[in-house]
Design an enzyme around this catalytic site. Structure first.
Site, PDB file in Angstrom:
ATOM      1  N   GLY A 225       0.797  -1.218   0.000  1.00  4.81           N
ATOM      2  CA  GLY A 225       0.000   0.000   0.000  1.00  4.81           C
ATOM      3  C   GLY A 225       0.832   1.270   0.000  1.00  4.81           C
ATOM      4  O   GLY A 225       0.489   2.244  -0.679  1.00  4.81           O
TER       5      GLY A 225
ATOM      6  N   GLN B 176      -7.616  -0.778   3.125  1.00  2.00           N
ATOM      7  CA  GLN B 176      -8.463  -1.323   4.197  1.00  2.00           C
ATOM      8  C   GLN B 176      -9.842  -1.734   3.697  1.00  2.00           C
ATOM      9  O   GLN B 176     -10.644  -2.254   4.466  1.00  2.00           O
ATOM     10  CB  GLN B 176      -8.617  -0.303   5.336  1.00  2.00           C
TER      11      GLN B 176
ATOM     12  N   HIS C 130      -1.199  -8.026   2.648  1.00  2.00           N
ATOM     13  CA  HIS C 130      -1.180  -8.502   4.037  1.00  2.00           C
ATOM     14  C   HIS C 130      -2.392  -8.062   4.849  1.00  2.00           C
ATOM     15  O   HIS C 130      -2.588  -8.509   5.972  1.00  2.00           O
ATOM     16  CB  HIS C 130       0.127  -8.122   4.745  1.00  2.00           C
TER      17      HIS C 130
ATOM     18  N   CYS D 142      -0.411   1.047  12.363  1.00  2.00           N
ATOM     19  CA  CYS D 142       0.770   0.934  11.521  1.00  2.00           C
ATOM     20  C   CYS D 142       1.937   1.596  12.203  1.00  2.00           C
ATOM     21  O   CYS D 142       3.068   1.497  11.768  1.00  2.00           O
ATOM     22  CB  CYS D 142       0.522   1.561  10.167  1.00  2.00           C
TER      23      CYS D 142
HETATM   24  N1  PLP Z   1      -3.085   2.708   3.469  1.00  5.27           N
HETATM   25  C1  PLP Z   1      -3.826   2.317   4.507  1.00  5.27           C
HETATM   26  C2  PLP Z   1      -5.223   2.834   4.644  1.00  5.27           C
HETATM   27  C3  PLP Z   1      -3.302   1.434   5.460  1.00  5.27           C
HETATM   28  O1  PLP Z   1      -4.049   1.058   6.504  1.00  5.27           O
HETATM   29  C4  PLP Z   1      -1.978   0.976   5.305  1.00  5.27           C
HETATM   30  C5  PLP Z   1      -1.373   0.090   6.332  1.00  5.27           C
HETATM   31  O2  PLP Z   1      -1.870  -0.018   7.420  1.00  5.27           O
HETATM   32  C6  PLP Z   1      -1.246   1.401   4.183  1.00  5.27           C
HETATM   33  C7  PLP Z   1      -1.832   2.269   3.294  1.00  5.27           C
HETATM   34  C8  PLP Z   1       0.158   0.913   3.953  1.00  5.27           C
HETATM   35  O3  PLP Z   1       0.135  -0.386   3.424  1.00  5.27           O
HETATM   36  P1  PLP Z   1       1.419  -1.327   3.491  1.00  5.27           P
HETATM   37  O4  PLP Z   1       1.533  -1.801   4.889  1.00  5.27           O
HETATM   38  O5  PLP Z   1       1.117  -2.446   2.531  1.00  5.27           O
HETATM   39  O6  PLP Z   1       2.574  -0.518   3.022  1.00  5.27           O
END
Ligand code: PLP
Length: 430
Positions: free
Chosen positions: A109, A220, A242, A366
């Protein structure tokens, strides 16, 4: 030693000092020190990440050692890998409802969000986004602002839905003919902290009327709600494996044909020159299988079952005195509930629950470890005490009634204990 079942229940955990490899040795003197503690563990942090489903693991297995070829090689091993990547691309095209040539595999993401923003915008262009995006969008927005892109952050209403009138005003009238400035609207489908679902189809129409490009961070949303890039009318969409029971470090992006995005990574001609780098074949295969299972679960009643469990959990938690639901009245993903527990520190509750075997998160998962109050909840109007006193419970699609019972059993006592200890100053209002 930890024994996992799917659904991420851990039946026993063993604590031992010293080197874990040593501790696994049955003849090791360390074994004498083992303490086995029966512990019911419940994982309710699916928005942070999810475990692989066994089917995903099985699908990936041959691609580590047997079918190990580089998908760009012309010999047999390479062609076998290419065939499997092409199959995964076909599955992702079905998930997005786009052409196979419009799917670009990447690392997740963050890369998708960064590619949309850095790949499309030059100094003088415009970016319109919201103050409740994931940091993969927010930090990229700050970076392009420093480079001369005109960036506007639109706020949410108290229910977490983006303020559409504010968005319309920010976008302004149609792009004038001859105006070479690009406008990109980047808005998430589902919020990672509250689960609130944004009206992306309506926003797609606003983008189309204004001649703007539209990127949707659907990290999400994918696997929890049906996605259709044609109906949404977006040019770009980012998703991550993931978050839907696939492997970490793999993602996919929808790039509408003809959208002028410069690749973030240059090098070989992989992914139709849109993302250089040898394809992560096992990861892509895992993402393809996870996407297939995610599409199935949208149709086989799994999401409705998860919504019922979430609703029961939410109703039970809201019976605790001094609690409030965040995102009331807005449509939300079926697995998420975000609750403010007045008069306590959310982080202390996360730790207390972890000790009882329950994994949840406060703020943005995150960034676990971060002590900053959630920017999402503050943008929705909560003060910093209330934002700090809020926790996110996000269910796996393998969650059970027993998981909900267990959480409802331990949370009230933990809240009561922490409130009894809380200093007078931890008082929260809206
Ligand atoms: N965008 C959203 C809304 C997310 O919740 C996340 C991760 O939690 C990301 C982007 C980032 O994704 P990634 O962990 O695959 O880099």
């Amino acid at each position: 030693m930890a024994m996992y079942q799917i659904g991420v229940k851990i039946d026993v955990i063993a604590l031992y000092p010293g080197d874990p490899a040593e501790a696994r040795n049955p003849d090791s003197p360390y074994n004498k020190c083992w303490r086995v503690i029966p512990l019911n563990r419940v994982y309710m942090d699916a928005n942070a990440t999810t475990p692989l489903l066994p089917e995903v693991m099985e699908a990936m297995r041959p691609y580590w050692m047997e079918v190990f070829g580089n998908a760009s090689s012309i010999h047999r091993q390479g062609q076998e890998a290419r065939k499997a990547v092409d199959h995964a691309r076909e599955v992702l095209a079905r998930l997005f409802n786009c052409r196979e040539a419009e799917v670009v595999f990447n690392s997740g993401g963050t890369e998708g969000d960064n590619t949309a923003i850095f790949g499309l915008l030059k100094p003088g262009d415009r970016l319109i986004t919201t103050s409740i995006e994931h940091s993969a969008v927010l930090r990229a927005a700050e970076r392009v602002a420093e480079r001369g892109v005109d960036v506007t952050f639109v706020g949410p209403q108290p229910d977490g839905l983006v303020n559409i009138e504010q968005l319309r005003r920010a976008v302004g009238p149609n792009t004038r003919p001859g105006d070479s400035r690009r406008t990109l609207i980047s808005i998430m489908l589902a919020n990672n902290e509250t689960g609130v679902l944004q009206p992306v189809e309506e926003i797609g129409k606003i983008a189309a009327e204004a001649g703007a490009f539209f990127h949707v961070d659907a990290v999400q949303g994918a696997g929890k709600v049906a996605i259709d890039v044609r109906r949404i009318g977006c040019h770009l969409m980012s998703i991550s494996a993931h978050k839907m029971h696939g492997p970490k470090g793999v993602g996919a992006m929808f790039v509408r044909r003809g959208t002028p995005v410069d690749p973030l990574l240059v090098g070989g001609s992989h992914e139709r020159r849109q993302r250089a780098g040898t394809e992560n074949v096992p990861g892509i295969i895992g993402m393809g299988r996870a996407a297939e299972l995610a599409m199935q679960s949208l149709e086989d009643g799994t999401i409705e079952r998860m919504a019922k469990l979430r609703d029961r959990l939410q109703a039970g938690l809201l019976k605790i005195e001094g609690t409030r639901l965040n995102g009331v009245g807005a449509p939300r993903t079926a697995n998420t509930t975000n609750i403010t527990f007045e008069q306590l520190e959310g982080e202390a509750l996360v730790i207390a629950l972890d000790l009882k075997g329950v994994a949840v998160s406060g703020g943005s998962a995150c960034h676990s470890g971060a002590t900053e109050p959630s920017h999402v909840l503050m943008a929705m109007g909560l003060d910093k005490h209330a934002a700090r006193a809020s926790l996110r419970f996000s269910l796996l699609k393998t969650a059970t009634d027993a998981d909900v019972d267990y959480v409802l059993n331990v949370v009230p006592a933990a809240v009561e204990r922490l409130r009894a200890l809380a200093p007078e100053t931890v008082v929260s209002g809206q």
